[in-house]
Design an enzyme around this catalytic site. Structure first.
Site, PDB file in Angstrom:
ATOM      1  N   ILE A 131     -55.746  16.614  13.522  1.00 54.18           N
ATOM      2  CA  ILE A 131     -56.571  16.369  12.332  1.00 54.18           C
ATOM      3  C   ILE A 131     -57.904  15.759  12.744  1.00 54.18           C
ATOM      4  O   ILE A 131     -58.956  16.102  12.207  1.00 54.18           O
ATOM      5  CB  ILE A 131     -55.828  15.457  11.324  1.00 54.18           C
ATOM      6  N   CYS A 189     -47.324  14.480  10.490  1.00 56.38           N
ATOM      7  CA  CYS A 189     -47.773  13.340   9.692  1.00 56.38           C
ATOM      8  C   CYS A 189     -47.209  13.405   8.271  1.00 56.38           C
ATOM      9  O   CYS A 189     -47.152  12.398   7.576  1.00 56.38           O
ATOM     10  CB  CYS A 189     -49.300  13.278   9.656  1.00 56.38           C
TER      11      CYS A 189
END
Length: 419
Positions: free
Chosen positions: A197, A58
């Protein structure tokens, strides 16, 4: 390093972009899912590149590998993502040889992470290298380098406090929820997607809230059930997403989709909704903000939330850098030795040929010639001579390329070292 015979291309590059100059939208353009990574490796082989691996998280997308020119790697990235060369030029970086090696060490040890000391990327590096190896795109240099970076990461983790304390995007997300939402115990939380996450956020939420108000939804229900089983949470089918959003007070989005999965058309709200988008590319369309009562927070904002832990981590950076230097020097010593090994081998063969010619001459000339004794003495002399040359080439102050060229000229030998 330019002449290292470990690839048909002489230069090792690291090219890519990260959170430092590329915002979430731009990182989304260049992000690569598993399918795109596989296609990139296939294209690399078809274009004659022989050793590289790709990392896409990310926070960053990067290619590490050998090429004649960095554009060969940049083209691979642009051909397999939504990014353009023009975009790349505005926000990217290119490192070569020692700079590229140092950069990979810093990335792998969490020194270049968006949140200092975040070690998530090392598993990506390891996995990406494994994929390249399966595709026969990993040479000895790359394998040794990745192993050295993994070793440095372990030592930094074990010997410093760089990753101590709860500082991560997941922790920041939970912190934000606690600081923003009143009466959290009675709020409904929906986690959509089971990215890393998202899972970490879920784990942190479970530690501090009631389990019965957290629901999980994932396109692949079995993945959600696996995580839910660990935490004893509720799992709903993907088809129930709109009604579960309608029930939710907090929506955490952590899918791996390349396009937004949540937009205003999905939201049929009768109460305020806090949305945390922990995905790259962004998985929540900005148009949700048009709906009254919706608050949208992206992970880039959460990553800016710092605390005392981060300050303590900064104090550990010099210790981490010292470990990197130590392991990097071991790697460079190996690389130097590997570089001149063909020359030393060729020199030994040349001296052995001279020895054989001389022994043959003396055998014919001298009566009762002691072949065994002569072999023993001459072999010891050859060993001592080649050791002297090897020690010279190992010395940090030696101009290795010039010395190799000099040895080759004097002894009239040829090696496979690329010039």
């Amino acid at each position: 390093m330019n002449h290292l015979k470990l690839s048909k291309f002489p230069t090792f590059y690291a090219i890519g972009l990260s959170y430092k100059k590329a915002d979430a939208a731009m990182r989304g353009k260049f992000s690569l899912d598993e399918k795109a990574k596989t296609k990139l490796l296939e294209q690399a082989k078809s274009e004659g590149l022989d050793s590289l691996f790709v990392v896409s998280t990310c926070n960053r997308t990067e290619i590490y590998g050998f090429a004649e020119h960095p554009f060969q790697l940049i083209k691979l990235l642009c051909d397999n993502s939504q990014g353009t060369v023009e975009d790349f030029q505005k926000i990217a970086y290119i490192y070569k040889n020692q700079e590229a090696i140092t950069f990979l060490f810093r990335v792998g040890t969490g020194l270049d992470s968006q949140i200092l000391g975040d070690f998530e990327v090392i598993s990506q590096i390891r996995n990406s290298f494994v994929e390249s190896k399966k595709a026969n795109l990993a040479n000895a240099f790359l394998e040794r380098l990745v192993n050295a970076v993994i070793q440095a990461s372990k030592r930094v983790k074990n010997e410093t406090e760089l990753c101590s304390g709860a500082t991560s995007v997941a922790f920041a997300a939970v912190n934000y929820i606690f600081n923003t939402v009143n009466d959290l115990e009675n709020k409904n939380i929906l986690l959509f997607g089971t990215g890393k996450i998202g899972r970490n956020t879920c784990e942190n939420l479970v530690k501090h809230t009631k389990h019965e108000n957290i629901t999980l939804i994932n396109r692949t229900k079995t993945k959600a059930e696996k995580i839910a089983g660990k935490f004893n949470l509720i799992v709903k089918d993907y088809i129930n997403l709109p009604e579960e959003i309608h029930r939710a007070d907090i929506l955490v989005v952590a899918t791996g989709a390349q396009n937004p999965t949540i937009d205003k058309n999905l939201l049929n709200l009768k109460k305020p909704l806090l949305i945390l988008d922990l995905s790259i590319p962004k998985n929540v369309d900005e148009n949700v903000k048009q709906i009254e009562g919706v608050s949208l927070v992206h992970m880039d904002f959460l990553s800016q939330i710092t605390d005392e832990t981060l300050e303590k981590r900064k104090e550990q950076v010099p210790f981490a850098e010292a470990i990197i230097e130590e392991i990097k020097e071991e790697f460079n010593s190996w690389m130097r030795a590997r570089k001149f090994a063909p020359t030393i081998h060729a020199l030994k063969e040349k001296l052995n040929a001279i020895k054989e010619g001389e022994l043959d001459f003396q055998r014919k000339k001298i009566a009762n010639f002691d072949q065994e004794q002569a072999e023993l003495i001459s072999n010891r002399i050859i060993q001592k001579i080649t050791t002297h040359f090897a020690n010279h080439l190992k010395d940090d102050n030696t101009m290795v390329d010039e010395s190799i060229e000099w040895i080759e000229k004097i002894f009239q030998i040829e090696t496979n070292t690329v010039k």
